[in-house]
Every structure is written in structure tokens, then in C-alpha cells.
Design a protein around this motif. Sequence first.
Motif, PDB file in Angstrom:
ATOM      1  N   SER A  53       0.834  -1.207   0.000  1.00 30.15           N
ATOM      2  CA  SER A  53       0.000   0.000   0.000  1.00 30.15           C
ATOM      3  C   SER A  53       0.864   1.251   0.000  1.00 30.15           C
ATOM      4  N   GLU A  54       1.931   1.233   0.804  1.00 27.88           N
ATOM      5  CA  GLU A  54       2.850   2.372   0.835  1.00 27.88           C
ATOM      6  C   GLU A  54       3.521   2.567  -0.516  1.00 27.88           C
ATOM      7  N   LEU A  55       3.872   1.461  -1.158  1.00 27.70           N
ATOM      8  CA  LEU A  55       4.553   1.534  -2.446  1.00 27.70           C
ATOM      9  C   LEU A  55       3.633   2.119  -3.518  1.00 27.70           C
ATOM     10  N   LYS A  56       2.354   1.770  -3.470  1.00 27.33           N
ATOM     11  CA  LYS A  56       1.396   2.320  -4.427  1.00 27.33           C
ATOM     12  C   LYS A  56       1.311   3.838  -4.296  1.00 27.33           C
ATOM     13  N   ILE A  57       1.349   4.314  -3.065  1.00 24.43           N
ATOM     14  CA  ILE A  57       1.316   5.760  -2.833  1.00 24.43           C
ATOM     15  C   ILE A  57       2.570   6.410  -3.400  1.00 24.43           C
ATOM     16  N   VAL A  58       3.722   5.755  -3.177  1.00 23.66           N
ATOM     17  CA  VAL A  58       4.996   6.276  -3.680  1.00 23.66           C
ATOM     18  C   VAL A  58       4.994   6.358  -5.202  1.00 23.66           C
ATOM     19  N   MET A  59       4.435   5.332  -5.848  1.00 13.28           N
ATOM     20  CA  MET A  59       4.485   5.261  -7.304  1.00 13.28           C
ATOM     21  C   MET A  59       3.425   6.122  -7.976  1.00 13.28           C
ATOM     22  N   GLY A  60       2.427   6.561  -7.234  1.00 12.74           N
ATOM     23  CA  GLY A  60       1.341   7.354  -7.799  1.00 12.74           C
ATOM     24  C   GLY A  60       1.795   8.556  -8.615  1.00 12.74           C
ATOM     25  N   PRO A  61       2.651   9.422  -8.052  1.00 16.26           N
ATOM     26  CA  PRO A  61       3.099  10.596  -8.803  1.00 16.26           C
ATOM     27  C   PRO A  61       3.860  10.242 -10.087  1.00 16.26           C
ATOM     28  N   TYR A  62       4.602   9.143 -10.077  1.00 21.26           N
ATOM     29  CA  TYR A  62       5.311   8.730 -11.296  1.00 21.26           C
ATOM     30  C   TYR A  62       4.307   8.460 -12.424  1.00 21.26           C
ATOM     31  N   VAL A  63       3.187   7.840 -12.052  1.00 23.32           N
ATOM     32  CA  VAL A  63       2.173   7.519 -13.062  1.00 23.32           C
ATOM     33  C   VAL A  63       1.425   8.777 -13.496  1.00 23.32           C
ATOM     34  N   SER A  64       1.008   9.584 -12.523  1.00 19.07           N
ATOM     35  CA  SER A  64       0.217  10.780 -12.840  1.00 19.07           C
ATOM     36  C   SER A  64       1.008  11.802 -13.643  1.00 19.07           C
ATOM     37  N   GLU A  65       2.327  11.837 -13.416  1.00 19.29           N
ATOM     38  CA  GLU A  65       3.179  12.779 -14.150  1.00 19.29           C
ATOM     39  C   GLU A  65       3.690  12.208 -15.464  1.00 19.29           C
ATOM     40  N   GLY A  66       3.323  10.965 -15.755  1.00 20.72           N
ATOM     41  CA  GLY A  66       3.721  10.361 -17.020  1.00 20.72           C
ATOM     42  C   GLY A  66       5.140   9.865 -17.077  1.00 20.72           C
ATOM     43  N   VAL A  67       5.799   9.788 -15.904  1.00 13.98           N
ATOM     44  CA  VAL A  67       7.176   9.278 -15.878  1.00 13.98           C
ATOM     45  C   VAL A  67       7.188   7.806 -16.269  1.00 13.98           C
ATOM     46  N   ILE A  68       6.184   7.071 -15.774  1.00 16.75           N
ATOM     47  CA  ILE A  68       5.989   5.696 -16.206  1.00 16.75           C
ATOM     48  C   ILE A  68       4.539   5.541 -16.641  1.00 16.75           C
ATOM     49  N   LYS A  69       4.316   4.666 -17.572  1.00 20.96           N
ATOM     50  CA  LYS A  69       2.983   4.498 -18.143  1.00 20.96           C
ATOM     51  C   LYS A  69       2.392   3.152 -17.729  1.00 20.96           C
TER      52      LYS A  69
END
Length: 297
Positions: free
Chosen positions: A281-297
Motif C-alpha cells: 500500500s505504501e509503495l502504491k502511494i509512492v508510485m502514484g506521482p510517477y504515473v500521474s506525471e507520465g514518468v511511467i505508463k
Amino acid sequence: MLKPAGIIPAMITPFDDNQNINESALRLFVRRFIAANVHGLFCLGTNGEFFTLTMEEKLRVAEIVIEEAQGRVPIYVGAGCVGTQETAQLAARLEQMGADALSIITPYFLTFTQQELIGHFRTVSEATKLPILLYNIPARTGNTLLPKTVMELSKVPNIVGIKDSSGSFDNILQVLEQCDPDFAVLAGTDSLILPTLMAGGHGAIAATANVFPEVVRSIYDLWLQGKPEEAELSQRKLRTLRSAFSLGTLPSVLKEVLNMLGLPAGDPRLPVQPLSPTAKSELKIVMGPYVSEGVIK
């Protein structure tokens, strides 16, 4: 002889539900990296869980990566074992299989003298004509390759560089100062990719490149283009992911991120456990901005 340079992903080894090598997934990862225009592939390293693989499994992983790459990028294969004889035998086998270069980690478990380490690497270098990268990761092996030792080993014709995962930028600087400029110094700590390039290094073997290879590659490309400020922005993008590595035992976090992205990394091999539900759950929160900013798709 190959001159190591650029961004080379430190590949994970994907496993299936029975903890066996997932061969189709491994081929998928190779194709994905090549599509991202990385400068080489490094299998059977620390993030590849080489320490849990049998000799037969190591050879199979190397065979698949070499075969799937089809000569499009150089393939660096980890050949380090505890014993010198076993390492030399594996090095010779990997040369026969078509590897382009070898990474040789320091022996581990016991603490060895620098002279013993020199003897180990020299003996292994005589067993193969392939270019060799020294692999310095003292936090995992309990053995440090001192800069003076690296300088001595750099005189061996087929020892062409070092992956320095000491986490010490001062150690990298000393190696750069004491070795010939042609001796390839690669960062093995992802936070030091740009600093290493700025100091005269040649690139990195990077764990975070498993997740966003284009971002990591851009650090090198932008630096070569004379755009250090933009390269620094790319370097900063790695920080949050690297900080999240503390949520589990290596390489559980890296594998979970890949699984979250729909890439079949599988679980780490026992005794390393998958992440706990809380850590996931913590990791999902960490990765959220990467997805929303388009760093990873």
C-alpha cells in the motif's frame, strides 16, 4: 575490446509461481530494454538474485538474454562465485555461450586481503578473453576493492572497468584519479549516476532502469549533449523510487513495482519474502506521482 559506457540496466530475474525462471518474461524484459535504447544489458547481478541460482540456472538466464538480444546491445553477465576455480569455470562457459563481457563480484563470506583479491581476479582473467568489469559492493560481500587495488588490476589487459556499488563518491573519485582514462568507471549506485559522469566516469549499471529505462538513459544522453541541468532533473526522478527500496529486502520492492506495472517479474526467490500488504500500500502511494506525471505508463 569492448569499452563499457552508457546506461546498462541491472536486470531482475523473473520467476513464475513455482519459483522457477520465467523464460518468456525474461525475453519480454530484454525486448523492452532494447526498445528503450539502453547501451547494454547486465544479467546475473545482485538485483538478478544470482546468489540464489544454481549453475544450470545461471547458464540458462545468460543463454536466453544473449539469444533474445541477437547482438543488438552488449550483454554483460555476472560470473562471480565464492571460489576462484568456480568463477573461472563459469567465465569460460559464458565466453563459449557468446557473452560480450563479464562482471566479476569480489568473493564473499570471508574477508580477504587485497592481495588475495588481486590473485582472484588475475586468475579469473586468465580463464577468458572477454573484457571483465570488477564489481565492488562491500555492503553485500564484506570485501572492498581499494582504489589502489583497482589501479593494480586495471593493468591486466582484459580488466577494462569497474562497477562501483560502494555508495561512496569519494571511492569513485579515487579510482578515476588513479586509473587510466580508458578504464571504465560505472556507477553502481543510482543516486551517483550524474555525479560520476561529471567526474569523468563512463555511465552506470542501474537498478532503477528496470522500471523507467528511458528516464535513466536520459541522464547519460543529456549529459553528453551538454545539458547538465536537464540531466539533473532526470537524476532527481530516481530519488523517490530508490528511497522506497527500504520497504523490503532486495529485490522485493523492485519486483513489486514491475508487477504493479503489469510486467511479470514475479516474487523474489525465498528466503526473500514478497512485500507485506502494508508495504504494498505504501509503495502504491509512492508510485502514484510517477504515473500521474507520465514518468511511467
